[in-house]
Design a protein around this motif. Structure first.
Motif, PDB file in Angstrom:
ATOM      1  N   MET A 138       0.836  -1.190   0.000  1.00 14.33           N
ATOM      2  CA  MET A 138       0.000   0.000   0.000  1.00 14.33           C
ATOM      3  C   MET A 138       0.874   1.244   0.000  1.00 14.33           C
ATOM      4  SD  MET A 138      -2.967  -1.312  -0.049  1.00 14.33           S
ATOM      5  CE  MET A 138      -3.931   0.193   0.163  1.00 14.33           C
ATOM      6  N   GLY A 139       0.449   2.235  -0.750  1.00 13.96           N
ATOM      7  CA  GLY A 139       1.224   3.462  -0.834  1.00 13.96           C
ATOM      8  C   GLY A 139       0.358   4.698  -0.704  1.00 13.96           C
ATOM      9  N   TRP A 140       1.000   5.774  -0.317  1.00 15.39           N
ATOM     10  CA  TRP A 140       0.371   7.097  -0.331  1.00 15.39           C
ATOM     11  C   TRP A 140       1.144   7.985  -1.292  1.00 15.39           C
ATOM     12  CZ3 TRP A 140      -4.180   8.407   1.826  1.00 15.39           C
ATOM     13  CH2 TRP A 140      -4.699   7.609   2.846  1.00 15.39           C
ATOM     14  N   PHE A 141       0.416   8.706  -2.100  1.00 15.24           N
ATOM     15  CA  PHE A 141       0.979   9.669  -3.034  1.00 15.24           C
ATOM     16  C   PHE A 141       0.253  10.998  -2.832  1.00 15.24           C
ATOM     17  CE2 PHE A 141       3.474   6.947  -5.921  1.00 15.24           C
ATOM     18  CZ  PHE A 141       3.076   5.701  -5.465  1.00 15.24           C
ATOM     19  N   PRO A 201      -1.290  21.429  -6.625  1.00 21.82           N
ATOM     20  CA  PRO A 201      -1.716  22.139  -7.837  1.00 21.82           C
ATOM     21  C   PRO A 201      -0.523  22.498  -8.728  1.00 21.82           C
ATOM     22  CG  PRO A 201      -2.860  23.008  -5.928  1.00 21.82           C
ATOM     23  CD  PRO A 201      -1.821  22.057  -5.412  1.00 21.82           C
ATOM     24  N   GLY A 202      -0.632  22.164 -10.002  1.00 25.39           N
ATOM     25  CA  GLY A 202       0.416  22.503 -10.949  1.00 25.39           C
ATOM     26  C   GLY A 202       1.651  21.629 -10.891  1.00 25.39           C
ATOM     27  N   LYS A 203       1.601  20.600 -10.048  1.00 28.64           N
ATOM     28  CA  LYS A 203       2.762  19.717  -9.901  1.00 28.64           C
ATOM     29  C   LYS A 203       2.384  18.272 -10.242  1.00 28.64           C
ATOM     30  CE  LYS A 203       5.198  22.442  -6.415  1.00 28.64           C
ATOM     31  NZ  LYS A 203       5.903  22.398  -5.112  1.00 28.64           N
ATOM     32  N   GLU A 204       3.404  17.475 -10.499  1.00 30.94           N
ATOM     33  CA  GLU A 204       3.173  16.069 -10.762  1.00 30.94           C
ATOM     34  C   GLU A 204       2.908  15.316  -9.456  1.00 30.94           C
ATOM     35  OE1 GLU A 204       5.861  15.554 -14.815  1.00 30.94           O
ATOM     36  OE2 GLU A 204       6.354  14.434 -13.012  1.00 30.94           O
ATOM     37  N   ARG A 205       2.228  14.214  -9.604  1.00 32.21           N
ATOM     38  CA  ARG A 205       1.992  13.359  -8.451  1.00 32.21           C
ATOM     39  C   ARG A 205       3.317  12.802  -7.948  1.00 32.21           C
ATOM     40  NH1 ARG A 205      -2.172   8.902  -9.765  1.00 32.21           N
ATOM     41  NH2 ARG A 205      -0.399   8.079 -10.930  1.00 32.21           N
ATOM     42  N   GLU A 206       3.489  12.764  -6.632  1.00 33.60           N
ATOM     43  CA  GLU A 206       4.740  12.290  -6.058  1.00 33.60           C
ATOM     44  C   GLU A 206       4.492  11.250  -4.981  1.00 33.60           C
ATOM     45  OE1 GLU A 206       6.954  15.417  -4.180  1.00 33.60           O
ATOM     46  OE2 GLU A 206       5.396  15.845  -2.703  1.00 33.60           O
ATOM     47  N   PHE A 207       5.466  10.395  -4.827  1.00 36.66           N
ATOM     48  CA  PHE A 207       5.424   9.351  -3.805  1.00 36.66           C
ATOM     49  C   PHE A 207       5.593   9.969  -2.418  1.00 36.66           C
ATOM     50  CE2 PHE A 207       6.196   5.380  -1.760  1.00 36.66           C
ATOM     51  CZ  PHE A 207       7.272   5.564  -0.910  1.00 36.66           C
ATOM     52  N   ALA A 266      -1.880  19.333  -0.639  1.00 37.99           N
ATOM     53  CA  ALA A 266      -2.026  18.524  -1.852  1.00 37.99           C
ATOM     54  C   ALA A 266      -3.268  17.648  -1.721  1.00 37.99           C
ATOM     55  CB  ALA A 266      -0.801  17.639  -2.064  1.00 37.99           C
ATOM     56  N   VAL A 267      -3.620  17.024  -2.822  1.00 30.69           N
ATOM     57  CA  VAL A 267      -4.578  15.922  -2.773  1.00 30.69           C
ATOM     58  C   VAL A 267      -3.771  14.654  -2.516  1.00 30.69           C
ATOM     59  CG1 VAL A 267      -6.314  14.588  -4.004  1.00 30.69           C
ATOM     60  CG2 VAL A 267      -6.178  17.074  -4.327  1.00 30.69           C
ATOM     61  N   TYR A 268      -4.161  13.923  -1.499  1.00 28.31           N
ATOM     62  CA  TYR A 268      -3.456  12.703  -1.118  1.00 28.31           C
ATOM     63  C   TYR A 268      -4.239  11.487  -1.616  1.00 28.31           C
ATOM     64  CZ  TYR A 268      -0.114  15.212   1.736  1.00 28.31           C
ATOM     65  OH  TYR A 268       0.913  16.035   2.149  1.00 28.31           O
TER      66      TYR A 268
END
Length: 121
Positions: A34-37, A41-47, A92-94
């Protein structure tokens, strides 16, 4: 098929804490990494963090190490992200994600809808 649903997001002041939860469907939850990312806004999704099926091995992004803790309760098919000492840049959106097995190089197969975390300065 695994369905994921996040909860626990909200608005918090800098220095505060939030605990995100992700409930998963399915009978073999302990077989999934299981992971959280997160995606600002305006950025790429990150780990952000990941935890293997047994819960004994965890990984963190450098930006959250020492502040965030990932954990899981396999009996309740739930993974958590405890976030302490929050900073405005954590806004961010998590997203919660799942993948079968323990390979670090494989892609995540299932994603939740996301929960908004906003940290005010």
């Amino acid at each position: 098929q695994v369905q994921l649903g996040e909860s626990g997001g909200g608005l918090v002041q800098a220095g505060g804490s939030l605990r995100l939860s992700c409930a998963a469907s399915g009978r073999t939850f302990s077989s999934y990494t299981m992971g959280w990312f997160r995606q600002a806004p305006g950025k790429e999704r990150e780990f952000v963090a990941a935890i293997l099926g047994s819960g004994g091995i965890r990984y963190y992004a450098d930006s959250v190490k020492g502040r965030f803790t990932i954990s899981r309760d396999n009996a309740k098919n739930t993974v958590f992200l405890q976030m302490n000492s929050l900073k405005p840049e954590d806004t961010a959106v998590y997203y919660c994600a799942a993948k079968y097995g323990s390979s670090l190089n494989s892609n995540y197969d299932y994603w939740g809808q996301g929960t908004q975390v906003t940290v005010s300065s």
